[in-house]
Write a protein that holds these residues in place. Structure first.
Motif, PDB file in Angstrom:
ATOM      1  N   LYS A   6       7.988  -6.283   1.112  1.00 58.41           N
ATOM      2  CA  LYS A   6       7.871  -7.733   1.090  1.00 58.41           C
ATOM      3  C   LYS A   6       7.275  -8.217  -0.224  1.00 58.41           C
ATOM      4  O   LYS A   6       7.739  -9.210  -0.798  1.00 58.41           O
ATOM      5  CB  LYS A   6       6.990  -8.192   2.269  1.00 58.41           C
ATOM      6  CG  LYS A   6       6.835  -9.703   2.367  1.00 58.41           C
ATOM      7  CD  LYS A   6       5.981 -10.091   3.561  1.00 58.41           C
ATOM      8  CE  LYS A   6       5.815 -11.611   3.637  1.00 58.41           C
ATOM      9  NZ  LYS A   6       4.955 -12.008   4.788  1.00 58.41           N
ATOM     10  N   GLU A   7       6.242  -7.542  -0.713  1.00 57.17           N
ATOM     11  CA  GLU A   7       5.611  -7.881  -1.990  1.00 57.17           C
ATOM     12  C   GLU A   7       5.524  -6.608  -2.839  1.00 57.17           C
ATOM     13  O   GLU A   7       4.476  -5.964  -2.916  1.00 57.17           O
ATOM     14  CB  GLU A   7       4.216  -8.478  -1.762  1.00 57.17           C
ATOM     15  CG  GLU A   7       4.209  -9.897  -1.258  1.00 57.17           C
ATOM     16  CD  GLU A   7       4.729 -10.871  -2.311  1.00 57.17           C
ATOM     17  OE1 GLU A   7       4.558 -10.582  -3.516  1.00 57.17           O
ATOM     18  OE2 GLU A   7       5.300 -11.912  -1.930  1.00 57.17           O
ATOM     19  N   PRO A   8       6.607  -6.200  -3.473  1.00 56.72           N
ATOM     20  CA  PRO A   8       6.621  -4.939  -4.214  1.00 56.72           C
ATOM     21  C   PRO A   8       5.692  -4.958  -5.423  1.00 56.72           C
ATOM     22  O   PRO A   8       5.473  -6.000  -6.040  1.00 56.72           O
ATOM     23  CB  PRO A   8       8.085  -4.807  -4.651  1.00 56.72           C
ATOM     24  CG  PRO A   8       8.600  -6.212  -4.685  1.00 56.72           C
ATOM     25  CD  PRO A   8       7.886  -6.918  -3.565  1.00 56.72           C
ATOM     26  N   ILE A   9       5.150  -3.797  -5.722  1.00 46.88           N
ATOM     27  CA  ILE A   9       4.320  -3.657  -6.926  1.00 46.88           C
ATOM     28  C   ILE A   9       5.182  -3.812  -8.165  1.00 46.88           C
ATOM     29  O   ILE A   9       4.769  -4.421  -9.161  1.00 46.88           O
ATOM     30  CB  ILE A   9       3.622  -2.279  -6.924  1.00 46.88           C
ATOM     31  CG1 ILE A   9       2.706  -2.164  -5.717  1.00 46.88           C
ATOM     32  CG2 ILE A   9       2.836  -2.057  -8.216  1.00 46.88           C
ATOM     33  CD1 ILE A   9       2.145  -0.768  -5.517  1.00 46.88           C
ATOM     34  N   ILE A  17       0.831  -1.212   0.000  1.00 49.60           N
ATOM     35  CA  ILE A  17       0.000   0.000   0.000  1.00 49.60           C
ATOM     36  C   ILE A  17       0.861   1.256   0.000  1.00 49.60           C
ATOM     37  O   ILE A  17       0.597   2.205  -0.753  1.00 49.60           O
ATOM     38  CB  ILE A  17      -0.948  -0.010   1.215  1.00 49.60           C
ATOM     39  CG1 ILE A  17      -1.919  -1.204   1.117  1.00 49.60           C
ATOM     40  CG2 ILE A  17      -1.717   1.309   1.300  1.00 49.60           C
ATOM     41  CD1 ILE A  17      -2.840  -1.333   2.304  1.00 49.60           C
ATOM     42  N   LEU A  18       1.908   1.278   0.835  1.00 49.34           N
ATOM     43  CA  LEU A  18       2.778   2.456   0.889  1.00 49.34           C
ATOM     44  C   LEU A  18       3.417   2.725  -0.472  1.00 49.34           C
ATOM     45  O   LEU A  18       3.418   3.861  -0.957  1.00 49.34           O
ATOM     46  CB  LEU A  18       3.864   2.257   1.948  1.00 49.34           C
ATOM     47  CG  LEU A  18       4.913   3.381   2.052  1.00 49.34           C
ATOM     48  CD1 LEU A  18       4.233   4.704   2.412  1.00 49.34           C
ATOM     49  CD2 LEU A  18       5.993   3.016   3.072  1.00 49.34           C
ATOM     50  N   GLY A  19       3.946   1.687  -1.082  1.00 55.19           N
ATOM     51  CA  GLY A  19       4.537   1.847  -2.406  1.00 55.19           C
ATOM     52  C   GLY A  19       3.515   2.319  -3.424  1.00 55.19           C
ATOM     53  O   GLY A  19       3.819   3.148  -4.288  1.00 55.19           O
ATOM     54  N   GLY A  20       2.282   1.810  -3.331  1.00 53.41           N
ATOM     55  CA  GLY A  20       1.238   2.221  -4.253  1.00 53.41           C
ATOM     56  C   GLY A  20       0.900   3.692  -4.139  1.00 53.41           C
ATOM     57  O   GLY A  20       0.711   4.386  -5.152  1.00 53.41           O
TER      58      GLY A  20
END
Length: 561
Positions: free
Chosen positions: A270-273, A218-221
């Motif tokens: 952990k699970e990058p976009i 979410i932060l990366g998004g």
């Protein structure tokens, strides 16, 4: 990059190993047709709105906001691309593709019902969110159904669909606007989308990545959305301001800084976009660089050549799409043929280099454009450019999907679409500046060469700063645009020389368009070098194994690089 296990472990193929397991060839072809309809929806909407915009902004009284009807669609469709790719890897192509089409159709229907520009801009944004799924997920579905060795026969259709939409969009948009009303340029999407949904729902299996994490970055998004929004808006604002303007250079700077922060966040996610480990593959990273710069040449051609046909040759906005038919024919032919060649030979590196080099030669020829250049010569240049562009649509997708694990194919394919669109946006900002500067610098000298007297030139030059380049949509409008751009006291002195002034405008406009292609030459050179730097990996015969070959028992699988 860590290699995945080879396909068909234990000798029993799973649905993930072969998403098309149990489907007949006829079912595959029906799914392929539905996917092509989805691609056509997205490609058509990029060109169908243009001819209707003057009518739309007049009826909705929103001329000052007209650019946002296009910009918001570009913004939301570009930003949403990586999200759709990641979601398709997590939840499967079928539900994500169908959700994307439904959102696109809802946005289309609401856009057609718009009563003012604010509503149209909002609903075009919704439409763009759905459109962001169409290209990457559709291409991922093709990647799912066919092995890397088979995909070339079908990925080439991507370029063909784009080419057909490029010609059909202005024609359909112009005809519907004149005969049925502008609302129908949005309503026409609905039956096409419903047909695609029906076939996808009936035939396409739901394939999820084995043991996929449902964690979403979410932060990366959020950071990605903010950064790319600033970047794209800044690039769009370049059409109306200087690089030093806060809403141009300032926004672009914020976008670049935000992109750097996003990359840092993705490194620790952990699970990058956008998984950064994909860039360890030289085939992947070279493809991204190459497609980014190849867009410099292609997007310049599709934006300014139609305007040249309208201004200098007097084509209507609708028919200017037909004038680009040679480029589209070359694109369709080379896209399909190159895909077949890759499928048969398994080789793609030299093919891509040769195609991009041909694109560079074509754009170099286009720098010589003048008002006296014969149409058959321009069409020949365009045909060469189309031959060069075609393989960049089909072959790069094959390369990318062949170089990543099955579990990351959706996000990798979406990144390819994203870099192509961002490359085009950057190119348009630069070519817009090049065109405007060259046009203003050449305008008075070209008028003088056309026989306009010095005293008339002086009177015209007093008001030339207000000369509206957007009014140059055909010979019939130039006279009025000229008279409107000069001081009232100079009108009678200028009127007798309108034909000479128009000839000068044609000359300056042609030279300015020619200057824009120097950026395309630069882009093609960089893209060709990147293609040469690519490591050519053998095409796999299964979907799941990302390595060059299955590793013998007890030995590590070979690296992608």
């Amino acid at each position: 990059m860590e290699a995945m296990p080879s396909a068909y472990e234990g000798g029993v193929p799973s649905l993930e190993d072969d998403p098309a397991l149990g489907l007949s060839q006829r079912a595959k072809l029906e799914i392929l047709f539905a996917v092509m309809l989805g691609l056509f929806l997205g490609a058509l909407d990029q060109t169908i709105v243009g001819p209707a915009l003057p009518t739309i902004v007049t009826q909705l009284s929103g001329n000052e906001y007209y650019v946002w009807a296009v910009t918001i669609y570009l913004l939301t469709s570009t930003i949403s691309v990586p999200f759709w790719g990641k979601l398709s890897d997590i939840y499967g192509r079928k539900p994500i593709f169908m959700i994307g089409i439904v959102i696109f159709l809802i946005g289309s229907a609401l856009s057609g019902l718009s009563q003012n520009m604010a509503m149209l801009i909002l609903f075009r944004g919704i439409q763009g969110i759905g459109a962001g799924s169409l290209f990457p997920v559709a291409l991922s579905i093709i990647g799912d159904m066919f092995t890397p060795a088979e995909r070339g026969r079908y990925q080439g259709l991507f370029g063909a669909v784009f080419g057909v939409a490029f010609v059909a969009g202005p024609l359909i948009g112009g005809w519907l606007t004149e005969n049925a009303g502008w609302h129908w340029i949005f309503y026409v999407n609905i039956p096409i989308g419903i047909a695609a949904l029906a076939v996808i729902q009936r035939l396409l299996p739901t394939v999820k990545t084995r043991n996929a994490s449902r964690t979403f970055d979410i932060l990366g998004g959020v950071i990605f959305t903010v950064a790319i929004s600033f970047l794209l808006i800044g690039l769009t604002n370049k059409q109306f301001g200087d690089w030093t303007d806060p809403t141009v250079g300032g926004f672009i700077l914020v976008g670049i800084i935000g992109s750097v922060i996003f990359a840092i966040v993705e490194y620790f996610a952990k699970e990058p976009i956008v998984p950064l480990d994909l860039w360890k593959s030289r085939a992947y990273s070279a493809s991204m660089v190459s497609i980014f710069f190849a867009a410099f040449a292609f997007f310049g051609a599709i934006v300014f050549l139609p305007r040249w046909f309208q201004v200098v040759e007097g084509f209507s906005p609708t028919n200017s799409g037909l004038a680009a038919l040679p480029l589209v024919v070359g694109l369709i032919f080379s896209s399909i043929v190159s895909g077949v060649l890759v499928a048969r030979t398994g080789r793609y590196k030299l093919l891509l280099f040769g195609a991009i080099a041909l694109l560079g030669i074509a754009t170099a020829l286009m720098t010589q454009l003048t008002k006296d250049t014969a149409l058959p010569i321009v069409w020949f240049w365009m045909f060469l450019a189309g031959l060069g562009v075609g393989p960049t649509f089909s072959v790069f997708t094959i390369v990318i999907q062949n170089s990543v694990p099955f579990r990351q194919m959706g996000v990798a394919t979406s990144n390819l679409t994203f870099f192509r669109q961002i490359g085009g946006s950057v190119a348009l900002a630069f070519v817009g500046t090049i065109f405007a500067d060259a046009f203003q610098n050449d305008l008075v000298p070209q008028m003088a060469a056309a026989g306009v007297p010095d005293q008339v030139l002086q009177g015209f030059a007093q008001g030339s700063g207000s000369f509206d380049l957007n009014s140059l949509t055909g010979v019939g409008n130039l006279g009025d645009a000229i008279l409107a751009a000069i001081p009232p006291q100079a009108v009678e002195a200028v009127r007798p020389f309108i034909p000479n002034i128009i000839e000068g405008i044609h000359g300056a406009f042609s030279l300015a368009v020619g200057q824009t292609f120097y950026l395309g030459v630069f882009g093609a050179v960089v893209a060709a070098i990147a293609a040469l730097a690519m490591k050519e990996l053998p095409l796999r015969s299964t979907n799941a194994a990302p390595a060059t070959a299955a590793a013998p028992a007890g030995k590590p699988a070979p690296s992608l690089d």
